[in-house]
Write a protein that holds these residues in place. Sequence first.
Motif, PDB file in Angstrom:
ATOM      1  N   LYS A   1      18.264 -17.902 -32.402  1.00  0.00           N
ATOM      2  CA  LYS A   1      18.796 -17.729 -31.049  1.00  0.00           C
ATOM      3  C   LYS A   1      18.712 -19.015 -30.238  1.00  0.00           C
ATOM      4  N   LYS A   2      17.783 -19.906 -30.596  1.00  0.00           N
ATOM      5  CA  LYS A   2      17.649 -21.181 -29.902  1.00  0.00           C
ATOM      6  C   LYS A   2      18.543 -22.265 -30.504  1.00  0.00           C
ATOM      7  N   SER A   3      19.097 -21.981 -31.681  1.00  0.00           N
ATOM      8  CA  SER A   3      19.907 -22.971 -32.393  1.00  0.00           C
ATOM      9  C   SER A   3      21.298 -23.091 -31.777  1.00  0.00           C
ATOM     10  N   VAL A   4      22.048 -24.075 -32.242  1.00  0.00           N
ATOM     11  CA  VAL A   4      23.411 -24.271 -31.749  1.00  0.00           C
ATOM     12  C   VAL A   4      24.279 -23.055 -32.060  1.00  0.00           C
ATOM     13  N   HIS A   5      24.047 -22.427 -33.207  1.00  0.00           N
ATOM     14  CA  HIS A   5      24.795 -21.220 -33.559  1.00  0.00           C
ATOM     15  C   HIS A   5      24.437 -20.059 -32.638  1.00  0.00           C
ATOM     16  N   GLY A   6      23.145 -19.847 -32.458  1.00  0.00           N
ATOM     17  CA  GLY A   6      22.690 -18.742 -31.619  1.00  0.00           C
ATOM     18  C   GLY A   6      23.098 -18.906 -30.169  1.00  0.00           C
ATOM     19  N   GLN A   7      23.013 -20.144 -29.650  1.00  0.00           N
ATOM     20  CA  GLN A   7      23.400 -20.402 -28.266  1.00  0.00           C
ATOM     21  C   GLN A   7      24.902 -20.188 -28.068  1.00  0.00           C
ATOM     22  N   ALA A   8      25.686 -20.545 -29.070  1.00  0.00           N
ATOM     23  CA  ALA A   8      27.132 -20.344 -28.986  1.00  0.00           C
ATOM     24  C   ALA A   8      27.461 -18.858 -28.889  1.00  0.00           C
ATOM     25  N   LEU A   9      26.701 -18.053 -29.610  1.00  0.00           N
ATOM     26  CA  LEU A   9      26.925 -16.616 -29.597  1.00  0.00           C
ATOM     27  C   LEU A   9      26.429 -15.986 -28.307  1.00  0.00           C
ATOM     28  N   ASP A  10      25.210 -16.347 -27.902  1.00  0.00           N
ATOM     29  CA  ASP A  10      24.581 -15.703 -26.755  1.00  0.00           C
ATOM     30  C   ASP A  10      25.101 -16.239 -25.422  1.00  0.00           C
ATOM     31  N   LYS A  11      25.171 -17.546 -25.280  1.00  0.00           N
ATOM     32  CA  LYS A  11      25.553 -18.153 -24.009  1.00  0.00           C
ATOM     33  C   LYS A  11      27.063 -18.247 -23.817  1.00  0.00           C
ATOM     34  N   SER A  12      27.773 -18.556 -24.893  1.00  0.00           N
ATOM     35  CA  SER A  12      29.221 -18.766 -24.783  1.00  0.00           C
ATOM     36  C   SER A  12      30.044 -17.576 -25.252  1.00  0.00           C
ATOM     37  N   GLY A  13      29.387 -16.605 -25.901  1.00  0.00           N
ATOM     38  CA  GLY A  13      30.128 -15.452 -26.409  1.00  0.00           C
ATOM     39  C   GLY A  13      31.101 -15.820 -27.514  1.00  0.00           C
ATOM     40  N   LEU A  14      30.801 -16.890 -28.239  1.00  0.00           N
ATOM     41  CA  LEU A  14      31.690 -17.390 -29.287  1.00  0.00           C
ATOM     42  C   LEU A  14      31.477 -16.577 -30.562  1.00  0.00           C
ATOM     43  N   VAL A  15      32.329 -15.597 -30.793  1.00  0.00           N
ATOM     44  CA  VAL A  15      32.114 -14.668 -31.905  1.00  0.00           C
ATOM     45  C   VAL A  15      32.517 -15.241 -33.262  1.00  0.00           C
ATOM     46  N   VAL A  16      33.043 -16.471 -33.270  1.00  0.00           N
ATOM     47  CA  VAL A  16      33.362 -17.101 -34.559  1.00  0.00           C
ATOM     48  C   VAL A  16      32.220 -17.988 -35.037  1.00  0.00           C
ATOM     49  N   THR A  17      31.135 -18.060 -34.264  1.00  0.00           N
ATOM     50  CA  THR A  17      29.983 -18.846 -34.704  1.00  0.00           C
ATOM     51  C   THR A  17      29.267 -18.137 -35.849  1.00  0.00           C
ATOM     52  N   ALA A  18      28.421 -18.861 -36.539  1.00  0.00           N
ATOM     53  CA  ALA A  18      27.726 -18.298 -37.702  1.00  0.00           C
ATOM     54  C   ALA A  18      26.582 -17.378 -37.275  1.00  0.00           C
ATOM     55  N   THR A  19      26.497 -16.238 -37.903  1.00  0.00           N
ATOM     56  CA  THR A  19      25.369 -15.324 -37.725  1.00  0.00           C
ATOM     57  C   THR A  19      24.710 -15.117 -39.088  1.00  0.00           C
ATOM     58  N   CYS A  20      23.718 -14.272 -39.130  1.00  0.00           N
ATOM     59  CA  CYS A  20      22.961 -14.023 -40.363  1.00  0.00           C
ATOM     60  C   CYS A  20      23.884 -13.720 -41.547  1.00  0.00           C
ATOM     61  N   VAL A  21      24.870 -12.844 -41.342  1.00  0.00           N
ATOM     62  CA  VAL A  21      25.706 -12.395 -42.456  1.00  0.00           C
ATOM     63  C   VAL A  21      26.664 -13.470 -42.943  1.00  0.00           C
ATOM     64  N   ASP A  22      26.988 -14.459 -42.089  1.00  0.00           N
ATOM     65  CA  ASP A  22      27.895 -15.530 -42.517  1.00  0.00           C
ATOM     66  C   ASP A  22      27.218 -16.446 -43.530  1.00  0.00           C
ATOM     67  N   CYS A  23      25.910 -16.603 -43.394  1.00  0.00           N
ATOM     68  CA  CYS A  23      25.180 -17.463 -44.322  1.00  0.00           C
ATOM     69  C   CYS A  23      24.572 -16.682 -45.489  1.00  0.00           C
ATOM     70  N   HIS A  24      23.993 -15.530 -45.184  1.00  0.00           N
ATOM     71  CA  HIS A  24      23.286 -14.761 -46.215  1.00  0.00           C
ATOM     72  C   HIS A  24      24.174 -13.719 -46.886  1.00  0.00           C
ATOM     73  N   SER A  25      25.382 -13.530 -46.384  1.00  0.00           N
ATOM     74  CA  SER A  25      26.339 -12.505 -46.809  1.00  0.00           C
ATOM     75  C   SER A  25      25.971 -11.155 -46.200  1.00  0.00           C
ATOM     76  N   THR A  26      26.843 -10.193 -46.350  1.00  0.00           N
ATOM     77  CA  THR A  26      26.625  -8.886 -45.740  1.00  0.00           C
ATOM     78  C   THR A  26      25.802  -7.967 -46.627  1.00  0.00           C
ATOM     79  N   HIS A  27      26.263  -7.763 -47.848  1.00  0.00           N
ATOM     80  CA  HIS A  27      25.596  -6.816 -48.740  1.00  0.00           C
ATOM     81  C   HIS A  27      24.951  -7.473 -49.958  1.00  0.00           C
ATOM     82  N   ALA A  28      25.295  -8.741 -50.239  1.00  0.00           N
ATOM     83  CA  ALA A  28      24.799  -9.408 -51.451  1.00  0.00           C
ATOM     84  C   ALA A  28      23.631 -10.339 -51.153  1.00  0.00           C
ATOM     85  N   ILE A  29      22.780  -9.979 -50.211  1.00  0.00           N
ATOM     86  CA  ILE A  29      21.673 -10.833 -49.774  1.00  0.00           C
ATOM     87  C   ILE A  29      20.647 -11.031 -50.894  1.00  0.00           C
ATOM     88  N   LEU A  30      20.332 -12.294 -51.150  1.00  0.00           N
ATOM     89  CA  LEU A  30      19.364 -12.632 -52.194  1.00  0.00           C
ATOM     90  C   LEU A  30      18.415 -13.712 -51.688  1.00  0.00           C
TER      91      LEU A  30
END
Length: 287
Positions: free
Chosen positions: A188-217
């Motif tokens: 949430k403090k990172s550039v990705h998290g701030q883009a999502l929380d402060k700017s409402g930028l829904v194209v920024t990376a979240t957990c599922v963009d890096c770790h995937s949705t269902h194939a988490i390893l």
Amino acid sequence: IKVIEGRLWEEEPHKIPACVDCHQPHEIRRTPLNPQRVANKECLNCHGDPELAVERDGEMVSLFLDEEKFNLAMHAQVACAQCHIEVDSSHERPCSTISKPVDCAICHAEVVDVYKQSIHGKLDMQGDKDAPDCLGCHGGHDVLKKDNPESRTHVRNIPELCGACHDKGGIADKRYEGSDHSMVANYKKSVHGQALDKSGLVVTATCVDCHSTHAILPSKDAASTVGRANVTDTCGKCHEGIDRTFRESIHFTGESKDGNPLPMCDDCHSSHEIARIDAEGFKLQIA
């Protein structure tokens, strides 16, 4: 919703609702569901009571179904018996024959197969009570499409969803043996998290963009999207331009020296605390 595979009728007939559970026997129309939804109304005669509950393992569990919320959810047009397939209409209380949880694979077979190969799925199949399942992430009768802002899996809500287990004090955080604790708080403090929380930028990376949705390893797994061999591909999905440049650099094309691997994206930018490259002190921190 996918059409039920014909092979299931032969291999696992007990998992398939009878035709008349959804279609009125003498008034069949070209529609996937009973237009009167009689079966659902019969269930709601009991499950529409907010006080309906049952004791399980010493705790009272509500069996109440909020019809208003259900009618707004993704499965609003799915009859109860299509998910709760063990119901038997010959019994005075048809649901008394239910002995197992709902199997989402009846309709979502491909997604469930992927989930079973993930760390979450493997733990669930081992009987680990802490393992998240379909209901834990998507909800039950109130499941919504991921593009609905109220959905648990909407991009704006992903950090809170994953943080319930992986943030400080969560079940996964307590079991974690590495050094990267408070992952979601750091995100949430990172550039990705701030883009999502402060700017409402829904194209920024979240957990599922890096770790995937269902194939988490785990990152140590060779097939993991955040493993050393795959992290550049994962970051490159969004950062295509810099990814091309990086792949021509000595870090990517060179060979490891004295057993030390060459640096990858997360070695310099970290995993969850990624900062802007023009931020004060960024270069000193990298050095």
